[in-house]
Design an enzyme around this catalytic site. Structure first.
Site, PDB file in Angstrom:
ATOM      1  N   ASP A 144       0.694  -1.367   0.033  1.00 11.92           N
ATOM      2  CA  ASP A 144      -0.193   0.011  -0.181  1.00 11.92           C
ATOM      3  C   ASP A 144       0.958   1.257  -0.004  1.00 11.92           C
ATOM      4  OD1 ASP A 144      -2.396  -1.476  -0.231  1.00 11.92           O
ATOM      5  OD2 ASP A 144      -2.364  -1.558   2.230  1.00 11.92           O
ATOM      6  N   GLU A 182      22.172  11.014 -27.012  1.00  8.98           N
ATOM      7  CA  GLU A 182      23.112  10.524 -27.796  1.00  8.98           C
ATOM      8  C   GLU A 182      22.763  10.643 -29.185  1.00  8.98           C
ATOM      9  OE1 GLU A 182      24.365   6.603 -26.387  1.00  8.98           O
ATOM     10  OE2 GLU A 182      24.236   7.017 -24.470  1.00  8.98           O
TER      11      GLU A 182
END
Length: 559
Positions: free
Chosen positions: A231, A316
């Protein structure tokens, strides 16, 4: 030895967070180095929590963490308190001294700090309205923040898929000893959408929010030995990184954006002032403010606050081809500069509100032509805390001839167009970059070919291959820990070029070029001799269970 970089920024952060490291005042250099070495050996770190405050008083709790595999019964915590603060009453430990220098030892009935566990003691104190966090903290004579004994940067990439695909968990950083040898972890990767915003997803190929913060981590894989509650709003890798930072308060964790597969939309996101503002704001909200979308019962506003200390840009590549799906524009070069400036401006704005410094780093390429196509280094570098320079993949199985993938200097035998770390670093220096802001990347994996003839020297190097060798996870690459097993089996012969800082193994047909602890020591020594700011590894899950490669780097940085 260069001056320490991190403690001045930690001091500013202490007032802004509830859980604070007790190592905020620098000690003399010699004592600090000795203490840090002892800390690494003892495995003890200390954290502080101010749990309550009223008009003239407050309650504080100090926790001693033991990351070693043996219990510690003989411990001493020493610290001072800021002006106007003092301890009124302390429990579950023995107190001596004054606010200018307190010493705390176990209570008369004893108090072991269990292996892999912790021990806490608390106190009520008096204050005059200012700071209460202890300063100049030592545990058994060592810095309470733990961490490496050197003042260089030791940076490791930990990947989103390490736990699920490689069975390498954040907890393994502790068990191997690597966590205590690192100054930085770059968590790879965060994705940028076609709309130019940081986002979370469980859609294959676009994200893995389950791994990031949804997976319920069992006790045996958890840093603190306690299973995630199904939870709780933060689970998975993010929660484990938070627990790791509590155990190693001096450790920085940055989110790395992009990478080879997820740089597709960077050019679009950097294209205009509006798109840059939108991208940066979304990334800061998601990772630094910690506002995670609710997915499978996890997440929520502020759920990940405190996990990350900055942003690592891994585009990149701006201005030159990377992954074929990338958008590339000639104006990427100027737009990348503007994007970096936008990150720096918004990070500083957030930092003023939280009274801390947020880091901005980047992964940057090998090769002067990529620099000239995509990087205005003279304008960029003032905004970066440091950059990590690609020191690997110089050659690989996209080529049909065996070669070094991570050589320091040019091998005289190399018939190829040559490349080396020396040439790559010099390209940055020639463009005016301060070497202290450059961190040399090194690989925890090897490149391999098969169908390789011995050649005139009988070692298979610089010989034609029929194709890539098969690795555990992919053709052509293999983790160092697996390659080391091949050496131990006696099936492969080990070869070295000490000057180039390389090693390779060959069995008459298959050749793997890689780095072992000897090569890592050579590379780290070389980086130190060039005045570089440290060493970065891709990626830490390639190391063995003892953290042998990381230990070699740490030892060399500490010399």
């Amino acid at each position: 030895m260069r001056a320490p970089r991190f403690r001045t920024r930690l001091a500013a952060a202490a007032a802004a967070v509830l859980l604070a490291p007790l190592a905020l005042t620098a000690t003399p250099a010699a004592a600090e180095e000795t203490g840090a070495r002892e800390a690494a050996a003892s495995g003890l770190t200390v954290t502080y929590t101010e749990s309550a405050r009223w008009s003239t008083g407050y309650t504080g709790e100090i926790t001693v963490h033991n990351v070693s595999d043996t219990p510690v019964s003989d411990w001493t915590v020493e610290f001072a308190l800021p002006d106007g603060s003092r301890v009124h009453h302390l429990w579950n430990a023995t107190l001596a001294g004054t606010p200018e220098g307190y010493t705390v030892t176990p209570p008369h009935w004893g108090a072991d700090v269990p292996a892999g566990g912790s021990y806490s003691f608390g106190f009520n104190g008096l204050h005059s309205g200012g700071a209460t966090a202890p300063v100049g903290c030592l545990v058994n004579g060592s810095s309470c923040a733990g961490g490496p004994s050197h003042d260089s940067r030791s940076v490791a990439y930990y990947t989103q898929w390490s736990a699920k695909e490689r069975d390498y968990h954040v907890r393994d950083l502790v068990d191997s000893g690597s966590a205590g040898r690192l100054t930085h972890i770059q968590y790879a990767f965060g994705n940028v959408s076609a709309d130019g915003e940081c986002f979370m997803s469980n859609e294959p190929g676009r994200g893995d929010a389950l791994a990031d913060y949804g997976r319920v981590v069992p006790a045996e894989e958890s840093v603190d030995g306690v299973a995630d509650d199904p939870d709780q709003d933060l689970r998975g890798n993010f929660n484990q990184l938070r627990e790791l930072k509590e155990m190693y308060p001096g450790l920085k964790v940055n989110i790395s954006l992009g990478g080879w597969n997820w740089s597709e939309h960077f050019s679009d996101a950097a294209l205009t002032e509006e798109s840059r503002e939108r991208m940066v704001s979304s990334c800061i909200d998601l990772y630094l403010r910690g506002d995670l979308p609710e997915i499978d019962g996890a997440g929520g506003k502020g759920a990940a606050y405190g996990v990350f200390d900055g942003i690592d840009l891994d585009w990149e590549w701006p201005g030159s081809g990377g992954n074929p799906h990338n958008t590339v524009r000639p104006e990427d070069k100027e737009n990348y500069t503007a994007l970096v400036q936008e990150f720096r401006d918004q990070l500083d704005k957030l930092g003023k509100k939280t009274d801390r410094h947020y880091e901005l780093t980047a992964f940057v390429p090998a090769g002067g032509w990529r620099l000239d196509a995509g990087y205005e280094l003279d304008e960029l570098m003032p905004d970066f805390d440091f950059v990590t320079v690609q020191g690997y993949d110089y050659h690989g199985t996209w080529e049909s001839t065996t070669n070094h993938q991570s050589n320091l200097v040019v091998d005289a035998r190399d018939p190829q167009p040559v490349i080396s770390a020396e040439l790559v670093v010099q390209a940055y220096l020639d463009r005016g970059v301060d070497p202290d802001k450059l961190v040399l990347g090194v690989p925890f994996y090897g490149q391999g070919w098969t169908g390789v003839e011995p050649g005139p020297d009988g070692d298979g190097l610089f010989q034609t291959a029929t194709g890539p060798a098969q690795g555990t996870y992919a053709a052509g690459t293999e983790d160092w820990k697996a390659l080391e097993e091949k050496v131990a089996s006696g099936e492969f012969e080990l070869f070295r070029n000490d000057e180039a800082g390389t090693a390779w193994i060959y069995d008459g047909e298959t050749l793997w070029n890689y780095d072992d602890p000897t090569a890592m020591t050579r590379k780290t020594d070389w980086a130190q001799s060039q005045g570089l700011g440290g060493v970065m590894v891709w990626s830490v899950d390639g190391d063995d269970a003892e953290g042998s490669l990381m230990a070699a780097i740490d030892a060399a940085l500490s010399d």
